[in-house]
Design an enzyme around this catalytic site. Structure first.
Site, PDB file in Angstrom:
ATOM      1  NE  ARG A  94     -10.948  -8.272  -0.344  1.00 29.09           N
ATOM      2  CZ  ARG A  94     -10.045  -7.303  -0.164  1.00 29.09           C
ATOM      3  NH1 ARG A  94      -9.509  -6.695  -1.203  1.00 29.09           N
ATOM      4  NH2 ARG A  94      -9.705  -6.924   1.046  1.00 29.09           N
ATOM      5  CB  THR A 143      -0.881   0.010   1.266  1.00 26.39           C
ATOM      6  OG1 THR A 143      -1.656  -1.155   1.260  1.00 26.39           O
ATOM      7  CG2 THR A 143      -1.774   1.227   1.317  1.00 26.39           C
ATOM      8  CB  THR A 191      -6.295  -8.737   4.955  1.00 32.28           C
ATOM      9  OG1 THR A 191      -5.094  -9.397   4.543  1.00 32.28           O
ATOM     10  CG2 THR A 191      -7.494  -9.394   4.296  1.00 32.28           C
ATOM     11  N   GLY A 192      -8.049  -5.779   4.142  1.00 32.31           N
ATOM     12  CA  GLY A 192      -8.950  -4.706   4.531  1.00 32.31           C
ATOM     13  C   GLY A 192     -10.374  -5.070   4.857  1.00 32.31           C
ATOM     14  N   GLY A 250     -11.527  -3.629  -2.004  1.00 32.16           N
ATOM     15  CA  GLY A 250     -10.805  -3.513  -0.741  1.00 32.16           C
ATOM     16  C   GLY A 250     -11.188  -2.248  -0.002  1.00 32.16           C
TER      17      GLY A 250
HETATM   18  N1  ASP Z   1      -6.012  -2.977   2.235  1.00 34.27           N
HETATM   19  C1  ASP Z   1      -5.950  -3.499   0.882  1.00 34.27           C
HETATM   20  C2  ASP Z   1      -7.116  -4.388   0.588  1.00 34.27           C
HETATM   21  O1  ASP Z   1      -7.635  -5.030   1.481  1.00 34.27           O
HETATM   22  C3  ASP Z   1      -4.677  -4.227   0.629  1.00 34.27           C
HETATM   23  C4  ASP Z   1      -3.512  -3.346   0.872  1.00 34.27           C
HETATM   24  O2  ASP Z   1      -3.112  -2.656  -0.066  1.00 34.27           O
HETATM   25  O3  ASP Z   1      -3.001  -3.297   1.995  1.00 34.27           O
HETATM   26  O4  ASP Z   1      -7.480  -4.490  -0.558  1.00 34.27           O
END
Ligand code: ASP
Length: 118
Positions: free
Chosen positions: A75, A47, A100-101, A77
């Site tokens: 999905r 990210t 993991t969002g 995010g």
């Molecule tokens: N938070 C993002 C998602 O869940 C993944 C990330 O880039 O950390 O899609």
């Protein structure tokens, strides 16, 4: 418009095969070693988040996902969802989230963190 083949890369295909073998949803940054933040070594690619405060006291936040491999079709995010992965409030804080969002979406995490400082 381009054919779907235009977007194919062997690197991304191989990552999907590995995630499928493990039957796992993987952060794209998981497949790299996290031993260094030196961008030129390309070891940690995930990210990208930014927060800013201007001279008038205005806060801003932005998040660009590092991506997930083997995610469910369709999905979305947390990164593009205001309040979930990204939030800014001049009266409190600017926040961006990584990881993991899915849980961030359920609890509206960025907004909740910002609220603590109000
Ligand atoms: N938070 C993002 C998602 O869940 C993944 C990330 O880039 O950390 O899609």
């Amino acid at each position: 418009m381009v054919d779907q083949k235009y977007f194919f890369t062997q690197f991304r295909y191989d990552a999907l095969q590995r995630a499928n073998e493990k039957q796992k949803l993987m952060l794209d940054s998981e497949k790299t070693k996290k031993t260094s933040l030196n961008l030129y070594e390309r070891q940690y690619l995930g990210t990208v988040g930014a927060i800013a405060l201007d001279k008038n006291g205005n806060l801003a936040a932005a998040t660009s996902t590092g991506g997930m491999t083997n995610k469910m079709t369709g999905r979305i995010g947390n990164s593009p969802i205001i309040g979930s992965g990204t939030y800014a409030d001049n009266a409190s804080a600017a926040v961006y989230c990584t990881g993991t969002g899915d849980i961030y979406i359920r609890v509206n995490a960025a907004h909740e963190v910002s609220s603590i400082y109000k």
